[in-house]
Design a protein around this motif. Structure first.
Motif, mmCIF file in Angstrom:
data_model
loop_
_atom_site.group_PDB
_atom_site.id
_atom_site.type_symbol
_atom_site.label_atom_id
_atom_site.label_comp_id
_atom_site.label_asym_id
_atom_site.label_seq_id
_atom_site.Cartn_x
_atom_site.Cartn_y
_atom_site.Cartn_z
ATOM 1 N N ALA A 50 0.840 -1.208 0.000
ATOM 2 C CA ALA A 50 0.000 0.000 0.000
ATOM 3 C C ALA A 50 0.873 1.255 0.000
ATOM 4 O O ALA A 50 0.542 2.256 -0.647
ATOM 5 N N MET A 51 2.014 1.187 0.703
ATOM 6 C CA MET A 51 2.927 2.338 0.739
ATOM 7 C C MET A 51 3.718 2.443 -0.566
ATOM 8 O O MET A 51 3.887 3.522 -1.131
ATOM 9 N N ARG A 55 4.072 6.644 -5.900
ATOM 10 C CA ARG A 55 5.294 6.872 -6.686
ATOM 11 C C ARG A 55 6.319 7.694 -5.911
ATOM 12 O O ARG A 55 7.511 7.684 -6.238
ATOM 13 N N ALA A 56 5.862 8.426 -4.903
ATOM 14 C CA ALA A 56 6.773 9.284 -4.138
ATOM 15 C C ALA A 56 7.628 8.478 -3.153
ATOM 16 O O ALA A 56 8.669 8.951 -2.699
ATOM 17 N N VAL A 57 7.202 7.272 -2.834
ATOM 18 C CA VAL A 57 7.869 6.503 -1.778
ATOM 19 C C VAL A 57 9.040 5.715 -2.357
ATOM 20 O O VAL A 57 8.856 4.850 -3.211
ATOM 21 N N SER A 58 10.272 6.012 -1.865
ATOM 22 C CA SER A 58 11.426 5.299 -2.398
ATOM 23 C C SER A 58 12.052 4.349 -1.390
ATOM 24 O O SER A 58 12.917 3.552 -1.746
ATOM 25 N N LEU A 59 11.627 4.419 -0.135
ATOM 26 C CA LEU A 59 12.192 3.519 0.885
ATOM 27 C C LEU A 59 11.135 3.155 1.914
ATOM 28 O O LEU A 59 10.396 4.026 2.385
ATOM 29 N N ARG A 121 -2.800 -1.442 9.400
ATOM 30 C CA ARG A 121 -3.740 -0.767 8.478
ATOM 31 C C ARG A 121 -3.347 -1.159 7.055
ATOM 32 O O ARG A 121 -2.819 -0.349 6.281
ATOM 33 N N PRO A 122 -3.602 -2.434 6.695
ATOM 34 C CA PRO A 122 -3.047 -2.960 5.445
ATOM 35 C C PRO A 122 -3.736 -2.464 4.185
ATOM 36 O O PRO A 122 -3.191 -2.626 3.103
ATOM 37 N N ASP A 127 -4.475 6.894 -2.738
ATOM 38 C CA ASP A 127 -4.863 8.312 -2.764
ATOM 39 C C ASP A 127 -4.710 8.969 -1.391
ATOM 40 O O ASP A 127 -4.374 10.151 -1.294
ATOM 41 N N THR A 128 -4.953 8.204 -0.345
ATOM 42 C CA THR A 128 -4.785 8.743 1.013
ATOM 43 C C THR A 128 -3.302 8.965 1.299
ATOM 44 O O THR A 128 -2.909 9.997 1.855
ATOM 45 N N VAL A 129 -2.466 8.009 0.893
ATOM 46 C CA VAL A 129 -1.017 8.126 1.080
ATOM 47 C C VAL A 129 -0.519 9.388 0.357
ATOM 48 O O VAL A 129 0.214 10.212 0.923
#
Ligand code: CTP
Ligand code: MG
Length: 250
Positions: A50-51, A55-59, A121-122, A127-129
């Motif tokens: 989910a995280m 696209r912004a999450v790199s780690l 919270r799986p 969109d929320t992230v």
């Protein structure tokens, strides 16, 4: 004065710390909560995906049960993540707060935005992230997704003996209350300072930033970001997954 070596907030890289070291006492006996399966896949894997969907999450830094880091590492190795997303696994602590701190200690320096997201919270939608990350990029030091309450809330004088009737002390106006979810998003330096400064027992990270005297803002949360806490929540989570599969199938 501006420091040219620092990326602006709009291009800042985002890391996520996922506390997953809890036992899940309220869920009942069994494996640690984050490792329990939802439709055959461990809850933690759903949460990591989910995280990583953003696209912004790199780690992603997963905080594993204290003696479960090798098991969690092989679990992550066995489940594909998008190529843009790296992960790290560290062992957690006795409390959620300690576990988050251990995750923050493991963060490499090149991420200016940090999210903290419960493994429990799986099913939070991407969109929320993204809405949380967007609000941090917009300049908020701390951002929480939240929903209005369905129930009226009473403050009580807790009973000394469990099961005794409890006198009501107050009824806060429901219109001003929100139920807070994760991922909560932070300016990295602010979150680290909060964890170094605040020693009170807290149940979320944003309240530590509030204690620093900074403003925390709320963005709309999502029903599907509910926390798997009690056995009935497993039924709901599997129903949500079944509905998604149906919708994806057409
Ligand atoms: N958590 C953690 N380290 C702890 C306690 C909790 O990393 N020592 C994590 C949990 O794994 C969970 C999140 O914090 O993803 C939210 O906590 P909660 O829902 O309370 O999970 P548990 O503590 O596992 O459940 P319980 O309180 O029922 O034992
Ligand atoms: Mg707990």
């Amino acid at each position: 004065m501006s420091d040219d070596s620092r990326p602006s907030r709009s291009e800042a890289r985002t890391a996520v710390v996922i506390p997953a070291a809890g036992k899940g006492v309220r869920l009942g006996p069994g494996a640690p909560k984050a490792l329990r399966a939802l439709n055959g896949t461990p809850m933690l894997i759903h949460a990591v995906r989910a995280m990583a969907a953003s696209r912004a999450v790199s780690l992603v830094v997963v905080v594993a049960p204290p003696d479960g880091a090798p098991e969690v590492k092989s679990l992550l190795d066995a489940h594909a993540l998008p190529e843009r997303t790296d992960f790290l696994v560290v062992p957690g602590g006795e409390t959620r707060q300690e576990s988050v701190k251990l995750g923050l200690d493991a963060l490499p320096p090149d991420h200016d935005i940090v999210l903290v997201h419960d493994a429990a919270r799986p099913l939070v939608p991407v969109d929320t992230v993204d809405a949380v990350i967007e609000a941090v990029r917009g300049g908020a030091p701390a951002v929480v997704p939240a929903l209005p309450l369905a129930d009226t809330v009473k403050e009580v004088e807790p009973a000394r003996t469990s099961g005794d009737p409890e006198p009501v002390v107050a009824t806060p106006s429901r219109a001003r209350l929100r139920a807070v979810q994760t991922p909560q998003g932070f300016d990295r330096a602010t979150l680290i300072r909060a964890h170094e400064t605040v020693t009170d027992d807290v149940t979320d990270d944003a309240s530590m930033v509030e204690q620093l005297g900074l403003t925390v803002v709320v963005v709309p949360g999502h029903e599907e970001a509910f926390k798997v806490t009690r056995p009935l929540d497993l039924v709901l989570a599997e129903a949500v997954l079944a509905r998604r599969r149906l919708n994806d199938g057409f």
